[in-house]
Design an enzyme around this catalytic site. Structure first.
Site, short mmCIF file in Angstrom:
data_model
loop_
_atom_site.label_atom_id
_atom_site.label_comp_id
_atom_site.label_asym_id
_atom_site.label_seq_id
_atom_site.Cartn_x
_atom_site.Cartn_y
_atom_site.Cartn_z
N LYS A 56 36.87 4.80 -22.21
CA LYS A 56 36.38 5.62 -23.33
C LYS A 56 36.89 5.06 -24.66
CE LYS A 56 35.88 9.83 -20.58
NZ LYS A 56 36.42 11.12 -20.12
N GLN A 100 41.48 14.90 -20.96
CA GLN A 100 40.98 14.35 -19.69
C GLN A 100 41.36 15.27 -18.53
OE1 GLN A 100 38.99 11.72 -19.47
NE2 GLN A 100 38.88 11.70 -17.25
N ASP A 123 33.21 17.12 -25.24
CA ASP A 123 32.89 17.22 -23.81
C ASP A 123 31.83 18.31 -23.56
OD1 ASP A 123 34.15 15.50 -21.96
OD2 ASP A 123 36.08 16.50 -22.25
N1 GUN Z 1 37.17 14.02 -15.79
C1 GUN Z 1 36.09 13.54 -15.12
N2 GUN Z 1 35.01 13.55 -15.93
C2 GUN Z 1 35.42 14.04 -17.12
C3 GUN Z 1 34.75 14.27 -18.37
O1 GUN Z 1 33.55 14.05 -18.54
N3 GUN Z 1 35.53 14.78 -19.36
C4 GUN Z 1 36.85 15.05 -19.19
N4 GUN Z 1 37.52 15.55 -20.23
N5 GUN Z 1 37.49 14.84 -18.06
C5 GUN Z 1 36.77 14.33 -17.04
#
Ligand code: GUN
Length: 289
Positions: A56, A100, A123
């Site tokens: 990311k 996350q 998100d």
């Molecule tokens: N863990 C797995 N996928 C995601 C996501 O799209 N966002 C976040 N914050 N955590 C994740």
């Protein structure tokens, strides 16, 4: 069985073009003095999360978005995390905040997500953003289903009146996916782990989206000939290889189009995070001007 193998829907290629567009739009914002910024908070040592967060941050950097990764020990307390999020909520240089998941078990995931300002919730997990999506006035859409919609759009898949079946009813993928397909005019069936005779549902699907996290669980004989199959699963097998939730070899003989794993939905999730962060920064620009 279909006589021709399915067209492969490349998320890698589409994500690349989305990211190039974001990079262009970021340049235009920078020219106006707005520098988009995403802060990612990673708690603990989960190896998969470490990889996702690194990817990311790298994608942000390539698109010209400032990215800051805050790594905290697994022992971080709820109060410490909430205090950090409050600080980020108040920081004008931070357009997007992403915590996350999964969190260590002593932290309350709902409370943590609800503490993020909805205007910075790139998100799209905050209940306020979930409610806005549900009522047809989305602010931020969760990145994975948003990426799936982009893929269906770029493939010109007709959704109005189509039978869309989703396997997996998570807050992150299945439920928001249902809302987005519904908004596009599809007739939506949302299957979950208790669904009886799953194959009877999946065989009706013109568009089948699978997001359960069980390798190869959907076989070719569970798919309607000519269906479009979107495989959200990314599962690490014992031999180290990646597999989707759909058995690609048999499914690709029946479907008209299918996403591969890897190189399907995965790259789109990151691309849409950049889109959401850009949108957050654009809203800030509009407020400041
Ligand atoms: N863990 C797995 N996928 C995601 C996501 O799209 N966002 C976040 N914050 N955590 C994740």
């Amino acid at each position: 069985m279909s006589s021709t193998p399915a067209r492969i829907i490349s998320g890698t290629a589409l994500a690349q073009s989305v990211r190039e567009q974001v990079a262009e739009d970021v340049k235009a914002l920078q020219a106006k003095g707005i520098h988009p910024g995403l802060t990612v908070v990673l708690i603990g040592e989960d190896p998969a999360s470490q990889v996702y967060v690194r990817n990311k941050a790298l994608a942000c950097e390539k698109a010209g978005i400032n990215s800051d990764v805050i790594r905290l020990p697994a022992s971080t307390t709820q109060d410490e995390l909430l205090a950090l999020i409050e600080k980020l909520n108040q920081d004008d240089g931070v357009d997007g905040i992403l915590v996350q998941l999964p969190l260590p078990s002593h932290l309350d995931e709902h409370l943590v997500i609800e503490s993020i300002s909805p205007a910075k919730d790139v998100d799209g997990f905050h209940i306020s953003n979930a409610g806005l999506l549900m009522t047809g006035q989305p602010l931020f859409r969760p990145c994975t289903p948003y990426g799936v919609m982009k893929m269906l759009e770029s493939e010109q898949v007709a959704l109005r009146g189509a039978e869309a079946v989703i396997v997996g009813a998570s807050n992150i993928v299945g439920k928001p996916m249902a809302m987005m397909l519904l908004a596009a005019g599809a007739t939506v069936t949302l299957c979950n782990s208790k669904t009886r005779d799953l194959a009877a549902h999946t065989r009706r699907a013109d568009v089948l989206v699978v997001a359960v996290g069980r390798p190869n669980m959907i076989k070719g004989d569970m798919i309607k000939p000519g269906a479009v199959v979107i495989d959200v699963g990314i599962n690490r097998l014992d031999d180290g290889k990646l597999a989707g939730d759909v058995e690609f070899a048999s499914a690709s003989q029946v479907a008209s189009a299918i996403t591969p794993v890897p190189g399907g939905v995965g790259p789109m999730t990151i691309a849409m995070l950049l889109v959401n962060t850009l949108e957050a920064a654009e809203r800030r620009a509009n407020k400041e001007s």
